[in-house]
Motif scaffolding. Structure first.
Motif, short mmCIF file in Angstrom:
data_model
loop_
_atom_site.label_atom_id
_atom_site.label_comp_id
_atom_site.label_asym_id
_atom_site.label_seq_id
_atom_site.Cartn_x
_atom_site.Cartn_y
_atom_site.Cartn_z
N THR A 376 0.84 -1.19 0.00
CA THR A 376 0.00 0.00 0.00
C THR A 376 0.88 1.24 0.00
N ALA A 377 0.53 2.20 -0.86
CA ALA A 377 1.31 3.44 -0.93
C ALA A 377 1.21 4.21 0.37
N LYS A 378 0.09 4.08 1.04
CA LYS A 378 -0.10 4.73 2.34
C LYS A 378 -1.02 3.83 3.17
N PRO A 379 -1.05 4.05 4.48
CA PRO A 379 -1.89 3.20 5.33
C PRO A 379 -3.36 3.27 4.91
N LEU A 380 -4.07 2.18 5.11
CA LEU A 380 -5.50 2.15 4.88
C LEU A 380 -6.19 2.60 6.17
N ALA A 381 -6.83 3.71 6.13
CA ALA A 381 -7.37 4.32 7.35
C ALA A 381 -8.50 3.50 7.95
N THR A 382 -8.53 3.47 9.28
CA THR A 382 -9.60 2.81 10.04
C THR A 382 -10.17 3.82 11.04
N PRO A 383 -10.98 4.76 10.56
CA PRO A 383 -11.49 5.81 11.44
C PRO A 383 -12.49 5.27 12.46
N TRP A 384 -12.67 6.05 13.50
CA TRP A 384 -13.67 5.69 14.51
C TRP A 384 -15.06 5.70 13.87
N PRO A 385 -15.90 4.72 14.19
CA PRO A 385 -17.31 4.79 13.74
C PRO A 385 -17.97 6.05 14.31
N GLY A 386 -18.89 6.60 13.54
CA GLY A 386 -19.57 7.81 13.97
C GLY A 386 -20.74 7.52 14.88
N LEU A 387 -20.93 8.39 15.88
CA LEU A 387 -22.03 8.24 16.82
C LEU A 387 -23.18 9.18 16.45
N PRO A 388 -24.42 8.79 16.76
CA PRO A 388 -25.54 9.71 16.56
C PRO A 388 -25.33 10.97 17.40
N PRO A 389 -25.83 12.12 16.94
CA PRO A 389 -25.60 13.40 17.65
C PRO A 389 -26.02 13.35 19.12
#
Length: 664
Positions: A376-389
């Protein structure tokens, strides 16, 4: 058994079982096997007994087999019926002439004996109990351990509480009905009192005794029965009697039961007999009074003065019935406890500690750029899941101002914590299987994290209930990798209360598979690099729904949990994401209801906690969380059956019984 077939015996048995038990026994008879729901709870000895027609009365709630009650003499020991607190007399030619007169004098103790009944349990009742002492406005009731443990459980410190159903999660309870005679009406509850506390539940290594408490009743509680003085000697051949509730018992001869009981069971009886062996050093008190299943917990009274000489607990057919001595009961009532109980309860965890904000300096937390390879040219991002407001706005705000909003940063993991529910809503951990360091678990000590206000965090006081566990959301072993110092620090970091979810103890039944998910996926040849990012959280219910979570000090104890395991695929050039729930089926039922599926009305039932693999898209709908970065990487959405189900609007879920059933 003579004169009656196996089919007839089971037919007789069915008439005395609760409806929930009837189907299981009939299935065992018709098919020659036992249903899996029973097999899982019974020992091999118990299974053999049932297959041989021994009957369910001989099987305790923990699946062990025991001779609990018995007919000792086939003639001359009739269990006399009781009506309106009076004994219905029959000829007693095999007993001394004065027996009738002594029985009449002992009738005053009949109102003090009752039937132990259950609440929220498949069994309506299970034994006998009796009042031994008044306490304030209530009374202390004695019965057997093996009766009480059907609905109660011991805590590590030797105290006890009412348990919860493994199926429904409902709290068990108990009551004592001081009537329940042959002529009682079904709706007569005028002398039924709730047993609200378990004052003592013997360990299996102690005498078979339990003490239950009536705190208050809406009628005058009966007079406590009197225990015989410990310095009074009993003699062989003395007249005694059992007062209790014999039920049909297939361990005893059917014809003998028919002769004595005339097909009338489950009601109060007075059974006279003689002492066979007085209690002495190294010897148990035995007698020949007639008893059956249901007499467990009956008082054994001496007819000469009506005083209790023992607590009935077991017997062997045509040999002897046996009691726990009055001296043992007296000691327990007076607060003495067996040494074994004191030893078991002597261990205590280390006291809670606290960590100032500066203690967490240089903690980097969860790395969302963790998954990368040379492909991979750069890391494959694993962002935090989004929470309801509505959930995101109630997250704690750490004082060290992390780059990721609201993240409490630790070594190799992070936590987003709800101040509203006093619960971690999401945890995220980086796992490096190849660099893992094994750290032996020592004495647990939990800590408060002062980067957020302490009033929003739980403490040891919240986990006194034996039914509530302090559960790591980030497993202790998961972040323990890297250098020895890093691994030790990560292990230590998991013992902060913001990483602890208040969990129903019943979840432990389903944790074996649940806790092995990450290891299985990391070790599987289809993953790459032995690295993973794992997100975990509780499944919260609408406060207005019928599924109410237990609340302790303002904290929610969730009844289900989800997990998302993200790795790189075998080629190392894309994400691979699989989702799971530890569930009794509430989440899956909700998905079906939301999509107007008929299954929710047609016997949908999943039973105790189980692990399911679910589609990431379905997990997003059920939780309200945003998993858009991972839904397209879900193998369940890519297999034909999964695609068909999603196209038809059906939830995709696979029950996982063994780890190799996971779709990777």
């Amino acid at each position: 058994m003579s004169g009656i077939s196996k089919e007839e015996r089971v037919s007789n048995l069915l008439t005395r079982l609760t409806p929930e038990m009837e189907a299981a026994v009939q299935e065992a008879l018709n098919s020659g096997r036992l249903p899996e729901s029973l097999v899982s709870t019974l020992s091999s000895e118990s299974l053999k007994a049932l297959k041989d027609g021994a009957g369910l009365e001989s099987i305790l709630g923990d699946g062990t087999l025991a001779n609990l009650e018995a007919i000792i003499k086939l003639v001359g020991r009739p269990p006399l019926l009781i009506s309106a607190d009076r004994v219905v007399m029959e000829p007693l030619p095999e007993l001394p002439q004065e027996t009738k007169g002594l029985i009449l004098k002992a009738e005053k103790w009949i109102p003090s004996v009752g039937r132990i009944e259950f609440r929220n349990h498949r069994m309506a009742w299970a034994g006998t109990g009796w009042v031994v002492q008044h306490t304030g406005k209530g009374s202390l009731v004695v019965t057997n351990r093996h009766v009480a443990k059907l609905v109660a459980t011991r805590k590590p410190d030797g105290t006890a509480v009412f348990d919860r159903s493994a199926i429904t999660g409902a709290r068990y309870g108990a009551a004592i009905d001081f009537r329940e005679e042959a002529e009682s009406k079904p709706d007569d509850t005028s002398r039924t009192a709730e047993l609200t506390k378990v004052k003592y539940l013997a360990d299996d290594a102690a005498a078979d005794v339990a003490l239950l408490l009536i705190e208050v009743a809406d009628f005058t509680l009966p007079t406590p029965m009197e225990l015989i003085d410990s310095n009074v000697s009993l003699a062989k051949g003395e007249l005694v009697a059992l007062i209790g509730y014999p039920a049909y018992d297939s361990r005893n001869d059917a014809s003998a039961q028919a002769k004595y009981f005339r097909d009338l069971y489950d009601v109060k009886r007075f059974a006279p007999g003689l002492i066979m062996q007085p209690a002495a050093s190294g010897q148990l008190l035995t007698y020949d009074c007639t008893s059956l299943g249901g007499n467990s917990g009956s008082p054994v009274i001496r007819l000469s003065d009506g005083k209790v000489v023992g607590l009935h607990f077991q017997g062997v057919y045509k040999e002897a019935n046996t009691a726990i001595s009055a001296a043992t009961i007296s000691a327990l009532v007076n607060g003495e406890r067996p040494v074994s109980v004191l030893m078991q309860g002597s261990h205590s965890e280390a006291k809670d500690g606290t960590h100032k904000p500066e203690w967490f300096s240089k903690r980097e937390g969860f790395d969302s750029q963790f998954l990368k390879t040379e492909k991979t040219a750069k890391p494959l991002a694993t962002p935090w899941p989004g929470l309801p407001p509505e959930l995101a706005e109630k997250l704690a705000k750490p004082s060290d101002a992390p780059d990721e909003p609201n993240e409490l940063r630790y070594t190799h993991f992070g936590v987003k914590y709800s101040t509203e529910f006093k619960l971690p809503l999401i945890t995220a951990v980086n796992i490096d299987g190849e660099a893992s360091v094994r750290i032996k678990r020592g004495t647990d000590r939990w800590f408060v994290d002062e980067r957020i206000p302490t009033q929003f965090q739980l403490g040891e006081k919240n986990f006194k209930d034996a039914l509530i566990d302090r559960g790591h959301l980030v497993r202790r072993e998961d972040p323990n990798w890297g250098s020895a110092q890093q691994a030790e620090q990560a292990n230590f970091d998991t013992f902060h209360y913001v990483n602890a979810a208040a969990q129903h103890s019943r979840l432990n039944q389903g944790k074996a598979l649940w806790q092995g998910l990450e290891n299985y996926i990391l070790d599987n040849a289809r993953t790459h690099g032995f690295k993973a990012c794992v997100f975990t959280g509780p499944i919260l219910r609408d406060a207005a729904s019928e599924e109410i979570e237990l609340v302790i000090d303002g904290a929610v104890a969730a009844v289900e949990f989800w997990k998302l395991v993200v790795t790189l695929n075998a080629a190392g050039d894309a994400l691979h994401a699989t989702a799971y729930v530890l569930s009794q089926g509430q989440l899956l039922r909700k998905l079906l209801e939301d999509r107007s599926r008929r299954e929710t009305l047609e016997g949908f039932e999943l039973g105790p906690y189980r692990t399911f693999q679910v589609a990431v898209a379905d997990l997003a709908q059920a939780t309200g969380y945003d998993f858009k970065d991972y839904a397209s990487s879900d193998p369940l959405a890519q297999i034909p059956l999964g695609q068909e189900a999603l196209a038809r609007g059906e939830p995709v879920f696979l029950p996982i019984e063994t780890l190799d059933q996971i779709i990777l």
